[in-house]
Design a protein around this motif. Structure first.
Motif, short mmCIF file in Angstrom:
data_model
loop_
_atom_site.label_atom_id
_atom_site.label_comp_id
_atom_site.label_asym_id
_atom_site.label_seq_id
_atom_site.Cartn_x
_atom_site.Cartn_y
_atom_site.Cartn_z
N GLU A 54 0.81 -1.21 0.00
CA GLU A 54 0.00 0.00 0.00
C GLU A 54 0.85 1.26 0.00
O GLU A 54 0.44 2.30 -0.53
N ASN A 55 2.02 1.18 0.60
CA ASN A 55 2.86 2.37 0.72
C ASN A 55 4.29 1.95 1.01
O ASN A 55 4.57 0.77 1.27
N LEU A 56 5.19 2.92 0.96
CA LEU A 56 6.62 2.64 1.15
C LEU A 56 6.93 2.14 2.54
O LEU A 56 7.85 1.33 2.72
N ALA A 57 6.18 2.58 3.55
CA ALA A 57 6.45 2.11 4.91
C ALA A 57 6.26 0.60 5.02
O ALA A 57 7.05 -0.08 5.68
N GLU A 58 5.22 0.07 4.38
CA GLU A 58 5.01 -1.37 4.40
C GLU A 58 6.19 -2.11 3.79
O GLU A 58 6.68 -3.10 4.32
N LEU A 59 6.63 -1.64 2.65
CA LEU A 59 7.70 -2.32 1.92
C LEU A 59 9.05 -2.15 2.59
O LEU A 59 9.87 -3.08 2.64
N TRP A 60 9.32 -0.97 3.12
CA TRP A 60 10.67 -0.58 3.55
C TRP A 60 10.95 -0.89 5.02
O TRP A 60 12.07 -1.24 5.37
N LEU A 61 9.94 -0.77 5.86
CA LEU A 61 10.17 -0.82 7.31
C LEU A 61 9.54 -2.02 8.00
O LEU A 61 9.94 -2.38 9.10
N GLU A 62 8.57 -2.64 7.38
CA GLU A 62 7.83 -3.73 8.00
C GLU A 62 8.74 -4.94 8.21
O GLU A 62 9.32 -5.46 7.27
N GLY A 63 8.89 -5.37 9.45
CA GLY A 63 9.65 -6.57 9.76
C GLY A 63 11.16 -6.42 9.72
O GLY A 63 11.88 -7.41 9.88
N ASP A 64 11.67 -5.20 9.53
CA ASP A 64 13.13 -5.01 9.36
C ASP A 64 13.76 -4.59 10.69
O ASP A 64 13.84 -3.41 11.02
N ALA A 85 1.73 3.39 14.91
CA ALA A 85 1.74 4.75 14.36
C ALA A 85 1.30 4.72 12.89
O ALA A 85 1.39 3.69 12.21
N ASP A 86 0.84 5.86 12.41
CA ASP A 86 0.47 5.98 11.00
C ASP A 86 1.68 5.64 10.11
O ASP A 86 2.81 5.99 10.44
N PRO A 87 1.47 4.92 9.01
CA PRO A 87 2.60 4.52 8.16
C PRO A 87 3.48 5.69 7.73
O PRO A 87 4.71 5.56 7.72
N TYR A 88 2.86 6.82 7.39
CA TYR A 88 3.68 7.96 6.99
C TYR A 88 4.53 8.47 8.15
O TYR A 88 5.69 8.85 7.95
N ASP A 89 4.00 8.45 9.34
CA ASP A 89 4.77 8.91 10.49
C ASP A 89 5.94 7.98 10.77
O ASP A 89 7.02 8.44 11.17
#
Length: 475
Positions: A54-64, A85-89
């Motif tokens: 859905e957004n870059l936060a999911e791809l970039w930060l999720e599970g890392d 927190a909100d994905p953009y935040d």
């Protein structure tokens, strides 16, 4: 906005490449080679279902957890790491932290990730964050930017997930049904079988294993039957590697009767002491080695992690959230004795040894040399720099130790060990470091100034050795 994102960063075309030969080896040879990522933690379900982000936060930060650790060290609240927190935040908190990551490998990796997938070539910071977010999210909406599309973008030929024997295999079957690349293959990681000192967790794991194998487990015989059944099913799904995450290996000549007694006590709910655990674990590790040898698999031994050090935070957030570190466990005798026992049984499979403590580099490289038998080039491998050692210095240390005590020419190369679909530039990172190491040796007169000779080495280490060693196409 576009002009901001197209400004050249310090990561130019010759990033990490210091001389003419290094640049030629990377640009003309290494850069175009396919990727065989033989050890990762990508979810097979997301590959099979071709997940869209859905957004870059999911791809970039999720599970890392690499990124979470760095953010915490920079004073970022947990709500922006693993919280709600909100994905953009979350994304903004990471970008805001980036200038504080100088000299941490995340500074290199993060810039490479955005540039290689999205063409975003600017400094990551709070000021560039809004434009990065808008541009990346627009690209993620494109049809080609699904999970499988991202793998194809990075020229991934094979990706191997890491799977418990109780995990389903239908996602791997579905992912490979079309026969097109990339392949998504399982890896057999039976660490749960060694959990007899944690009665509740072990009982739940045995129940799950019983369900998926169809075997009622009430003894060592039936446990081995269930594990053997799943091993066979993993093989049918394309699995050609196993993996074990241990503090250290269990050496010696295991006693099956003592192992059976320890399991019986665990099944009866009794407390298992350290010696009984070692009796049981040492037997099972030999059993797993024999299964792997029979099927022609490669066994991976990841040794030396000190896990779950911050018990308070692990209790709050769960395992694999960034609270593990390098351990200082004795390795030489147990590892040597384990490999020796399998060798004595004629059941030593292809094996890759990964250490987490850099003090053990030469130890592991030298042990690997004891078990080369002439049947398979590089049969026992000193594996790539792992986890805390997969940065530039750690990669160079591993390559130098392997070169000095073994054969660099037979090395099966890099892997991501990652939970992120954006982590594949780590292969590029390795390839640049590797080519630079060779090029610098040429500049110093330590290697011949022979492009074709060195190009063959680069092709083998970055691709062909892995393709030939793992035999993913073997029946």
């Amino acid at each position: 906005m576009r002009s901001l994102l197209q400004q050249r960063t310090f990561l130019d075309d010759d990033f990490l490449l210091e001389g003419k030969m290094a640049r030629a080896l990377y640009h003309e040879v290494a850069s175009g080679l396919p990727i065989i990522d033989y050890h990762s933690h990508l979810p097979a379900k997301e590959i099979a279902q071709d997940r869209r982000f859905e957004n870059l936060a999911e791809l970039w930060l999720e599970g890392d957890h690499y990124k979470w650790r760095a953010m915490r060290a920079n004073g970022v609240d947990e709500v922006f790491c693993t919280g709600n927190a909100d994905p953009y935040d979350k994304f903004l908190a990471y970008c805001r932290s980036m200038p504080c990551f100088l000299r941490n490998p995340l500074y290199h990796w993060s810039h490479l990730e955005l540039e290689r997938l999205f063409g975003i070539d600017c400094r990551i910071d709070e000021g560039s964050a809004p434009a990065i977010w808008e541009t990346a999210n627009a690209r993620l909406a494109e049809p080609a930017m699904s999970a499988r599309g991202i793998l194809r973008h990075f020229n991934v030929e094979v990706v191997c997930s890491t799977d418990d024997p109780t995990d389903p295999l239908d996602h791997h079957v579905a992912a490979n049904a079309s026969g097109s690349l990339p392949k998504c293959l399982p890896t057999f990681r039976p660490d749960g079988a060694l959990g007899i000192r944690d009665p509740d967790t072990f009982a739940a794991w045995l129940a799950a294993l019983s369900r998926v194998s169809g075997v009622t487990i009430n003894s060592l015989d039936t446990l081995e039957q269930a594990l053997g059944t799943r091993h066979e099913q993993f093989h049918a799904a394309g699995c050609r590697l196993s993996d074990h995450g241990l503090e250290q290996c269990f050496g010696g000549n295991p006693d099956r009767a003592k192992a059976a007694e320890a399991l019986d006590r665990a099944l009866a709910g009794e407390t298992i002491d350290q010696q009984a655990f070692r009796d049981y674990a040492s037997h099972l590790m030999v059993f797993f080695g024999m299964l792997d040898a029979e099927k022609g698999w490669t066994k991976q031994l990841h040794l030396g992690a000190h896990r779950n050090v911050n018990t308070t935070r692990v209790g709050q957030l769960g395992r694999d959230t960034g609270f593990d570190s390098i351990g200082d466990f004795p390795q030489a005798r147990g590892l040597g004795a384990y490999l020796d026992h399998l060798e004595s049984l004629g059941a030593l499979p292809r094996t890759i040894l990964y250490n987490l403590n850099p003090a053990d580099n030469y130890l592991f490289a030298s042990i690997a040399g004891n078990f080369q038998d002439g049947s398979i080039p590089g049969k026992v491998q000193f594996g790539a720099g792992w986890w805390f050692l997969d940065q530039k210095e750690g990669i160079e240390w591993q390559l130098n130790a392997l070169s000095n005590l073994g054969l660099l020419s037979r090395f099966v190369g890099m892997l991501t060990d990652s939970r992120s679909f954006l982590s594949f530039p780590r292969h590029e990172y390795f390839r640049r470091i590797f080519c630079n190491l060779l090029g610098n040796d040429v500049d110093k007169g330590l290697l011949p100034d022979d492009f074709e000779l060195l190009a063959r080495l680069v092709r083998d280490v970055c691709y062909h050795n892995a393709k030939n060693y793992f035999r993913f196409d073997a029946a």
